[in-house]
Design a protein around this motif. Structure first.
Motif, PDB file in Angstrom:
ATOM      1  N   VAL A 460     -64.065  38.668  19.152  1.00  0.00           N
ATOM      2  CA  VAL A 460     -63.221  37.973  20.127  1.00  0.00           C
ATOM      3  C   VAL A 460     -63.595  38.541  21.494  1.00  0.00           C
ATOM      4  N   GLN A 462     -63.655  37.919  25.911  1.00  0.00           N
ATOM      5  CA  GLN A 462     -63.127  37.175  27.039  1.00  0.00           C
ATOM      6  C   GLN A 462     -64.245  36.413  27.735  1.00  0.00           C
ATOM      7  N   THR A 536     -65.138  33.940  18.913  1.00  0.00           N
ATOM      8  CA  THR A 536     -64.016  33.249  19.557  1.00  0.00           C
ATOM      9  C   THR A 536     -63.966  33.696  21.008  1.00  0.00           C
ATOM     10  N   VAL A 538     -62.076  33.799  24.387  1.00  0.00           N
ATOM     11  CA  VAL A 538     -60.706  33.670  24.880  1.00  0.00           C
ATOM     12  C   VAL A 538     -60.710  33.809  26.401  1.00  0.00           C
ATOM     13  N   GLU A 566     -55.058  26.474  25.800  1.00  0.00           N
ATOM     14  CA  GLU A 566     -54.728  27.899  25.682  1.00  0.00           C
ATOM     15  C   GLU A 566     -55.970  28.776  25.561  1.00  0.00           C
ATOM     16  N   ASN A 568     -58.038  29.579  23.118  1.00  0.00           N
ATOM     17  CA  ASN A 568     -58.135  30.400  21.902  1.00  0.00           C
ATOM     18  C   ASN A 568     -57.230  31.619  21.904  1.00  0.00           C
ATOM     19  N   SER A 569     -56.335  31.720  22.851  1.00  0.00           N
ATOM     20  CA  SER A 569     -55.347  32.798  22.863  1.00  0.00           C
ATOM     21  C   SER A 569     -53.987  32.148  23.074  1.00  0.00           C
ATOM     22  N   ASN A 619     -50.834  34.146  28.516  1.00  0.00           N
ATOM     23  CA  ASN A 619     -51.239  34.584  27.172  1.00  0.00           C
ATOM     24  C   ASN A 619     -51.646  36.049  27.257  1.00  0.00           C
ATOM     25  N   GLU A 620     -52.205  36.580  26.164  1.00  0.00           N
ATOM     26  CA  GLU A 620     -52.546  37.996  26.127  1.00  0.00           C
ATOM     27  C   GLU A 620     -53.625  38.354  27.146  1.00  0.00           C
ATOM     28  N   ILE A 621     -54.402  37.382  27.582  1.00  0.00           N
ATOM     29  CA  ILE A 621     -55.490  37.669  28.515  1.00  0.00           C
ATOM     30  C   ILE A 621     -54.960  37.746  29.939  1.00  0.00           C
TER      31      ILE A 621
END
Length: 1093
Positions: A460, A462, A536, A538, A566, A568-569, A619-621
């Protein structure tokens, strides 16, 4: 005929007619062994005839009636394709109501006025001749009931009864097929097409069922608006009754089609070629099936077997020919014909009678390479008649291969199902029959399998990051692997961001399109392995869009939006912000946030705000970019909901009261014309409120107030629509003034030389004239009692908060005179000082001496100089000096202490050891105790001549060897002395001394007798320049540098029986041993060397 070929060419391009070649053709191939014949080939010329001329009457039909327009195309070869068009060559639209049948006719379940036209044209397309034939246009005129009634009324008098019936609905009837039942025959493997077209109003709907069974799944299709049932690849199981049902709201009609599936002949067992040896037996089998069952007939070399030349070895039994004890003349080609009314089958099979020794067709020494644990197939293609027997051997002299670990195929191939490394080697194939024997060798190599020992892993990453997939392999050293990377089972993009290394794939600056499955494929010439991992990508989510405001109310509105991608996150939450375009345009404020699964929110609003909203996805990013702002929504004005906060009343001068507050923000005003009503009155006084209305400010000053009195204060907001709710009251005070009186009864209690405690009485609160903040103690040193000298006065201040009546004064200097006073403090400042109070501190321990210098080192003395303490803190009584020697191993010797009068500032230490380091500890004392000490180190010097000799000797190799020998002799001597002592005898050394006594060396005397037997071991040392030891046993410094006088107490030192000192060496003065070290100082290496000079 083409040369050297069996192909027959018919060419009519240069003239001639195709009809001349119409007929049935068959090819025969013949040689000395027999004749083979082909299937019948039928040649027919294609035909595309014209329509016969006919007179077409216009079709006049009532609205709602059914109609069939017949096409009746000419019979062509092959049959034409039928379609209906108009004069503009546009296909006529078809529907459930109007459709074309399988025979080409156009069916109307019911006609409508829009069906009226004069150009219904049927076209026939003959694909083989690439021609299209056109039928004459057909005219259709539909009469509606209204127009028909008008026509009848115009032709009749008023007294006649007239009127056509209106359009009435009719239940279905079948236009095709006619009747209630019909039959259909179809051949096995063909496509079955069944058709039902019905008339009726409303237009009927067609349904199909199979009586006593289900329509075959996966092979059934409906065409022409379900009017045609299509079943592909039919078999005998599809025979049966198929019912079509036409239904509308008035009823239904049905038709049953009985389907029979016939079959042209098809093979069950086709005859196969025979190769026989003379005298062998064999059979030719020809089995076929069909419906009806086909008839089987045999031919020999193209001639019916009944009239063919006789062969005694041949016998025909229906579908089988049996051969017994064949001879070479029995060779022939036989034909089997299976036929019924729907077709026929023809197959050729030769019978070849041969006598041939074995032959192996596989090349010699062929190399086979396989991977360990996989099958190995070793070929041994052979030929021979009779059929040879095949045997396999491993190695040159190996035994025949048997057992379950091998599989022997009929074609001679040897299979090793699970080849291992030890299967490598040479294999021999042997083929033998009655006519001979032949063998062939092949080689087998078994390789290690290729493995991926570190596979790519799920990643995963970024967006715009860097990612790397590993693919580390292990392979057979004799195989050359190639590594290929795929993305989603396709080649990698042609992009410089993809870097393929020896055992990894790196993707730089990752983007969204890099998301997918990456596969590492390792190929060798023998095997292939692969491993995949998913990447993936993100990123922060895309901003939401399509913001919409609904349900607008005065104090609330509903906001909805559509989330962006989104990336992927998963989106965890949405943050809603607002802008007040009326009061703070361009400034966005936090409103609320909701979970990521929610896309609508009910928002609370304030009056008189021009709202715009935007949404941010999280999101988490991270956070997305804000969405586009929503439409603006201006809420109505209203009274203020709240009053200013943080209302305070604090005077800045003794005669005023300053009232302050935090103004309302723009959206809190709830309307235009924001003002404040400021009210105040003196507390605990029966007085009315005084009020004033001020503009949108945050301060108001009330003048002419008494000094420091409490006031009740309140501030109320108002706008053009009215007042806010009644505000709460707060207590403030008018301005403060300096306190009027000083604290009284100041007392000082001295606790020790550096700490004192001060007490005072509190001042009356009325005299404070402000908020009591505490008391300040001013104190300063007047003079030191030890020096009687004044210096610059430096006042120190300690503040004690609140209403305290005592405090501690730390950090005082001992033996000094101090003064102090106390003052009360309020918000305005300090009051008057109390009268100065004098107090004195007692003596304390002094500070360390200001310096310690050691000068003038000699062989046995050092000079010490020092400075008095910077802070004596009392009357000095003395100085304490302690010192001790340090040997070469840094061990400390005995500690010596000397007390020195306080008025001294230097000292000469004598009788020290030469060339010795000493450590000194020095401090001052008062009557209270000793102060901190300072330390120094110094070394006494040695004689220069002796030092040079020592250095010269110490650097010689012979001296080092001599020292080792002497040490060994001393060790032996000590052992012997120990033994003699235990026996009570005299030392041999002593006997030798007695025999060679030195007259100048006298025995040591005591008052009570003589100890003539014993002498000091030091007596054996030669004296420098022939000098002699005086009779009082003292050694002058110029005579010896290693005298016992330096270590003992003169000539009165006591010795043990073996000549050693009794007790410890001690200095000339009384010394204290160093802590933890009770042993005497060990002799230095320089002293030891002097013993042998």
């Amino acid at each position: 005929m083409k040369p050297n070929s069996g192909t027959l060419v018919i060419n009519i391009m240069n003239g001639g007619k195709a009809e001349a070649y119409e007929g049935v053709y068959q090819c025969t191939a013949r040689n000395e062994r027999g004749a083979a014949i082909s299937n019948n080939i039928v040649i027919r010329p294609s035909r595309s005839p014209l329509w016969t001329k006919e007179k077409l009457e216009p079709n006049q039909v009532r609205e709602g009636d059914s109609l069939v327009l017949h096409c009746r195309p000419p019979v062509g070869l092959p049959p034409p394709i039928i379609f209906w068009m108009d004069n503009a060559f546009q296909r006529l639209p078809q529907s459930e109501r109007v459709s074309q049948g399988l025979n080409g006719d156009l069916y109307f379940s019911n006609v409508q006025p829009e069906d009226t036209r004069e150009d219904y044209i049927c076209y026939a397309r003959f694909n083989h001749t690439q021609t299209i034939q056109q039928k004459q246009p057909i005219s259709v005129k539909v009469f509606s009931m209204d127009s028909l009634n008008d026509t009848i009324a115009a032709n009749l008098s008023d007294t006649d009864i007239y009127g056509a019936k209106p359009v009435t609905e009719r239940q279905p009837i079948l236009l095709t097929p006619t009747g209630s039942t019909s039959t259909k025959v179809e051949l096995r493997g063909n496509v079955l097409l069944l058709e039902c077209i019905a008339a009726g109003l409303p237009t009927p709907v067609i349904h199909w069922i199979k009586e006593g069974g289900e329509l075959p799944a996966n092979r059934t299709f409906f065409e022409n608006f379900k009017k045609t049932l299509k079943i592909i690849d039919v078999s005998e199981a599809d025979s049966g009754n198929y019912k079509c049902i036409a239904r509308n709201i008035l009823g239904s009609a049905h038709h049953v089609i009985s389907v029979t599936v016939k079959a042209a002949p098809y093979w069950i067992t086709a005859p196969r070629n025979l190769v026989l040896s003379p005298g062998e037996d064999g059979t030719l089998i020809c089995r076929a099936n069909g419906n009806p069952k086909p008839n089987i007939s045999w031919l020999a070399n193209g001639v019916p077997i009944a009239i063919a030349p006789e062969d005694p070895s041949r016998k025909v039994d229906g579908d089988t020919i049996i051969f017994s004890h064949v001879q070479e003349r029995s060779s022939a080609v036989y034909q089997c014909n299976a036929s019924n009314e729907y077709g026929y089958l023809l197959a050729n099979a030769f019978v070849n009678v041969l006598a041939e020794p074995p032959r192996i067709l596989t090349p010699a020494n062929k190399l086979y390479q396989v991977i360990s644990d996989s099958p190995a197939l070793l070929d041994c293609a052979y030929f021979g008649s009779p059929k040879p027997e095949i045997e396999w051997f491993k190695g040159v002299k190996g035994s025949i291969l048997r057992g379950s670990e091998y599989v022997f195929h009929d074609n001679g191939t040897l299979e090793i199902p699970v080849a291992q490394k030890d299967s490598t080697g040479t294999y021999t194939c042997v083929a033998r029959n009655e006519l001979g024997k032949v063998q062939n060798e092949v080689q087998l190599e078994v390789k290690d399998p290729t493995m991926i020992i570190k596979q790519p892993e799920y990643k995963v990453i970024q967006r715009y990051g860097q990612v790397s997939f590993e693919c580390i392999i292990k392979h057979d050293s004799t195989l050359l692997p190639t590594v290929i990377w795929l993305k989603d089972n396709d080649e990698l993009p042609d992009d410089e961001r993809f870097l393929v290394g020896k055992d990894n794939l790196t993707i730089m600056n990752v983007t969204d399109k890099d998301d997918g499955t990456y596969t590492c494929i390792v190929n060798t010439t023998l095997d292939s392995v692969s491993a995949s991992a998913v990447l993936t990508v993100v990123a922060r989510p895309n901003p939401p869009f399509d913001l919409e405001l609904t349900g607008q109310l005065e104090r609330s509105v509903e906001l909805s939006w559509i989330p962006g991608d989104e990336n992927n996150s998963p989106i965890t939450n949405f943050v809603i912000e607002y802008e007040d375009g009326l009061h703070e345009p361009g400034v966005w404020h936090y409103q609320t946030e909701v979970p990521g699964t929610q896309t609508t929110v009910q928002l609370k609003l304030s009056p008189y705000v021009n709202y715009s909203f935007r949404v941010i996805a999280v999101n988490e990013i991270g956070r997305s970019q804000p969405s586009e702002p929503s439409e603006q929504y201006l809420t109505k004005s209203a009274n203020p909901d709240e009053n200013p906060s943080n209302v305070q009343g604090i005077g800045s001068e003794p005669d005023n009261l300053v009232i302050t507050w935090e103004s309302l923000k723009g959206f809190q005003s709830n309307g235009p014309g924001l003002q404040y009503k400021v009210s105040w009155r003196q507390k605990d006084v029966d007085d009315e409120w005084t009020s004033v209305i001020v503009a949108n400010v945050s301060k108001y000053i009330v003048s002419g107030t008494p000094t420091f009195v409490p006031y009740e204060i309140k501030v109320q907001a108002l706008n053009d629509l009215g007042y806010a709710p009644e505000p709460s009251e707060v207590i403030g005070h008018s301005g403060e003034d300096l306190p009027m009186v000083a604290p009284g009864n100041v007392q000082v209690h001295v606790i020790n030389s550096t700490l004192a405690k001060v007490h005072w009485d509190p001042v009356p609160l009325k005299t404070v004239r402000g908020h009591l903040q505490g008391y300040k103690v001013y104190y300063w040193k007047v003079q030191s009692l030890s020096r009687r000298s004044r210096r610059h006065v430096e006042k120190k201040i300690l503040t004690f908060r609140g209403n305290k009546t005592f405090g501690m004064l730390p950090g005082l200097e001992p033996y000094s005179s101090y003064k102090l006073n106390v003052r009360v403090v309020n918000g305005k400042g300090e009051g008057p000082a109390s009268p100065d109070k004098v107090f004195k501190t007692p003596e304390g321990v002094p500070s360390s001496p200001s310096f310690l210098k050691i000068t003038n080192p000699t062989l046995d003395s050092l000079t010490l100089e020092w400075g008095s303490p910077t802070h004596p803190n009392g009357v000095l009584t003395s100085y304490i000096l302690k010192f001790q020697p340090i040997n070469n191993t840094h061990e400390l010797g005995p500690l010596v202490e000397i007390r020195i009068p306080a008025n001294e500032s230097s000292l000469i230490l004598k009788n020290l050891n030469y060339s010795t380091r000493y450590k000194f500890y020095f401090n001052a004392q008062t009557s209270v105790g000793s102060g901190n000490q300072i330390t120094e180190e110094a070394v006494t010097i040695m004689d220069e001549a002796m030092a040079s000799r020592q250095v010269d000797i110490a650097t010689q190799g012979w001296f080092i060897g001599l020292m080792c020998a002497v040490a060994l002799l001393i060790l032996i001597l000590l052992i012997v002395c120990f033994i003699r002592r235990n026996k009570g005898g005299k030392y041999p050394v002593k006997e030798k001394e007695d025999a060679h006594a030195d007259p100048e060396i006298q025995p040591m005397k005591e008052d009570d007798g003589t100890f003539g037997e014993y002498s000091d071991a030091e007596d054996h040392k030669p004296l420098k320049k022939g000098s002699r030891t005086p009779s009082d046993r003292t050694v002058k410094k110029e005579d010896s540098d290693d005298s016992l006088v330096d270590y003992g107490e003169g000539v009165n030192g006591q010795f043990n029986e073996d000549g050693s000192f009794i007790g410890q060496y001690s200095g000339k003065k009384e010394k204290e041993p160093a802590e933890g070290n009770e042993s005497s100082e060990a002799p230095s290496p320089v002293n030891a060397m002097n013993s042998f000079v």
